[in-house]
Design a protein around this motif. Sequence first.
Motif, mmCIF file in Angstrom:
data_model
loop_
_atom_site.group_PDB
_atom_site.id
_atom_site.type_symbol
_atom_site.label_atom_id
_atom_site.label_comp_id
_atom_site.label_asym_id
_atom_site.label_seq_id
_atom_site.Cartn_x
_atom_site.Cartn_y
_atom_site.Cartn_z
ATOM 1 N N ASP A 71 0.845 -1.187 0.000
ATOM 2 C CA ASP A 71 0.000 0.000 0.000
ATOM 3 C C ASP A 71 0.882 1.238 0.000
ATOM 4 O OD1 ASP A 71 -2.268 -1.518 0.072
ATOM 5 O OD2 ASP A 71 -2.760 -1.091 2.166
ATOM 6 N N LEU A 72 0.457 2.263 -0.735
ATOM 7 C CA LEU A 72 1.154 3.549 -0.754
ATOM 8 C C LEU A 72 0.120 4.639 -0.551
ATOM 9 C CD1 LEU A 72 3.686 5.314 -1.263
ATOM 10 C CD2 LEU A 72 3.110 5.239 -3.704
ATOM 11 N N ALA A 73 0.221 5.366 0.555
ATOM 12 C CA ALA A 73 -0.779 6.364 0.904
ATOM 13 C C ALA A 73 -0.261 7.771 0.667
ATOM 14 C CB ALA A 73 -1.199 6.212 2.369
ATOM 15 N N TYR A 74 -1.095 8.593 0.022
ATOM 16 C CA TYR A 74 -0.807 10.023 -0.014
ATOM 17 C C TYR A 74 -1.585 10.685 1.113
ATOM 18 C CZ TYR A 74 -5.230 10.280 -2.704
ATOM 19 O OH TYR A 74 -6.531 10.162 -3.124
ATOM 20 N N VAL A 115 4.242 5.522 2.768
ATOM 21 C CA VAL A 115 3.593 6.838 2.750
ATOM 22 C C VAL A 115 4.409 7.774 1.856
ATOM 23 C CG1 VAL A 115 2.798 8.781 4.162
ATOM 24 C CG2 VAL A 115 2.702 6.453 5.083
ATOM 25 N N ILE A 116 3.713 8.629 1.122
ATOM 26 C CA ILE A 116 4.372 9.617 0.286
ATOM 27 C C ILE A 116 4.812 10.830 1.101
ATOM 28 C CG2 ILE A 116 4.038 11.237 -1.627
ATOM 29 C CD1 ILE A 116 2.094 9.172 -2.852
ATOM 30 N N GLY A 117 3.967 11.267 2.037
ATOM 31 C CA GLY A 117 4.183 12.542 2.720
ATOM 32 C C GLY A 117 5.272 12.494 3.779
ATOM 33 N N LEU A 118 6.452 13.016 3.454
ATOM 34 C CA LEU A 118 7.552 13.037 4.419
ATOM 35 C C LEU A 118 7.346 14.098 5.492
ATOM 36 C CD1 LEU A 118 10.701 12.572 2.133
ATOM 37 C CD2 LEU A 118 9.106 10.869 3.018
ATOM 38 N N HIS A 124 2.720 -4.853 -7.067
ATOM 39 C CA HIS A 124 1.381 -4.265 -7.136
ATOM 40 C C HIS A 124 1.290 -3.193 -6.053
ATOM 41 C CE1 HIS A 124 -2.925 -3.800 -7.584
ATOM 42 N NE2 HIS A 124 -3.033 -3.930 -6.271
ATOM 43 N N VAL A 125 1.136 -1.944 -6.469
ATOM 44 C CA VAL A 125 1.063 -0.816 -5.541
ATOM 45 C C VAL A 125 -0.380 -0.333 -5.478
ATOM 46 C CG1 VAL A 125 1.877 1.512 -5.013
ATOM 47 C CG2 VAL A 125 3.442 -0.168 -6.025
ATOM 48 N N ALA A 126 -0.985 -0.448 -4.313
ATOM 49 C CA ALA A 126 -2.334 0.059 -4.090
ATOM 50 C C ALA A 126 -2.206 1.480 -3.546
ATOM 51 C CB ALA A 126 -3.082 -0.831 -3.102
ATOM 52 N N ILE A 127 -2.528 2.468 -4.380
ATOM 53 C CA ILE A 127 -2.416 3.863 -3.965
ATOM 54 C C ILE A 127 -3.661 4.235 -3.179
ATOM 55 C CG2 ILE A 127 -2.164 6.245 -4.743
ATOM 56 C CD1 ILE A 127 -0.651 5.191 -7.175
ATOM 57 N N ARG A 128 -3.449 4.667 -1.941
ATOM 58 C CA ARG A 128 -4.556 4.892 -1.002
ATOM 59 C C ARG A 128 -4.639 6.354 -0.598
ATOM 60 N NH1 ARG A 128 -5.527 0.028 1.622
ATOM 61 N NH2 ARG A 128 -7.504 1.016 2.201
ATOM 62 N N ASP A 129 -5.864 6.816 -0.366
ATOM 63 C CA ASP A 129 -6.093 8.154 0.164
ATOM 64 C C ASP A 129 -5.977 8.078 1.683
ATOM 65 O OD1 ASP A 129 -7.049 10.558 1.146
ATOM 66 O OD2 ASP A 129 -8.824 10.621 -0.137
ATOM 67 N N GLY A 130 -4.828 8.544 2.216
ATOM 68 C CA GLY A 130 -4.604 8.490 3.658
ATOM 69 C C GLY A 130 -4.729 9.835 4.344
ATOM 70 N N ILE A 131 -5.367 10.791 3.677
ATOM 71 C CA ILE A 131 -5.437 12.155 4.220
ATOM 72 C C ILE A 131 -6.048 12.163 5.612
ATOM 73 C CG2 ILE A 131 -6.505 14.433 3.918
ATOM 74 C CD1 ILE A 131 -6.194 14.016 0.886
ATOM 75 N N GLY A 132 -7.102 11.397 5.808
ATOM 76 C CA GLY A 132 -7.770 11.395 7.110
ATOM 77 C C GLY A 132 -7.332 10.290 8.037
ATOM 78 N N TRP A 133 -6.317 9.534 7.650
ATOM 79 C CA TRP A 133 -5.878 8.406 8.467
ATOM 80 C C TRP A 133 -5.019 8.858 9.645
ATOM 81 C CZ3 TRP A 133 -3.974 4.006 4.669
ATOM 82 C CH2 TRP A 133 -5.069 3.587 3.894
#
Length: 298
Positions: free
Chosen positions: A5-8, A53-56, A34-43
């Motif tokens: 999983d890869l979350a932005y 995670v993308i956001g450093l 297989h990269v599952a791009i996930r919306d992690g804004i509210g996580w």
Amino acid sequence: MDTIDLAYVGRGLHEELVAYVADQEGYFEAEKVHVAIRDGIGWSAERLRRGAVIGLGRTLLSRLTDGIGWTALSVSTDHPLFWFLGNAEVQSMADLRGRRLAVHAAHSPPGAFARIVLRKHGLDPDRDVECVERHPGDYQMDLRHLRDGSIDAAYVGSTLSPEQVADEEGFHLLAWVGDHFQIPTVGVVVDPAHISLDSPALQGLVRANQRALELLFENRSRAVDYVAGFLDRLTREEAQRYYERYVEPYFLPGRVLDLTAVQHAVDTVAAELGVASVAADTIYMNSSAKYERESRNP
């Protein structure tokens, strides 16, 4: 095929561009991951740490405040894509004194960066500026409030192009954060307690990330296509200028960090948050070049 999983954790070109390019160009498939791009804004941080995670910026603040051992394997850019935008009357950062500024929360990464840049311009964000905290989206409501005068300035991100908005609306671009404060903001970061740094899926993800950065740096025409796709209010010429100003010089493949400069940036963020700092070399592996070489020599 390995899976990860890869979350932005934010919206806009700044956060999403590199992963989007890697996905669209088939680089994940080429790496057999297989990269599952996930919306992690509210996580929460606890949920985010189960994947990459993308956001450093978000994970740095988590490292500083929660003690989670986030480790960054790749850095896409160290120039945050956030801007101060003033209405017709606010023409400079100095003009923000006594004005209403729509801005991210002080203890969010973009909000902390905003406060650091305000201080660099001699403004105390708690006394000299009336900070109107809002939850960031695509900043369209900020533009509406700038037009109706309910705010005097806004701190906006890369869901829009500030130059184009300023030209259309008669506003003023006051400052770009990247000109005044550099810190790793997007890339690939994991919590090793949940994902091994030797994970084949993670290593494939990092190599695909590097290939996307190579395309953005080496194939100008294709890169401008991607910028135009994110910022679809821009003409082709405007998208190219945006790319040349904000992407081409700063989204770089095979990046090796200056850990002394990064340590200063981490210390600055920690001081802004009022917490103890941590050693930069425990967060950033400084190994993008390693993965870049591996991608060329599988």
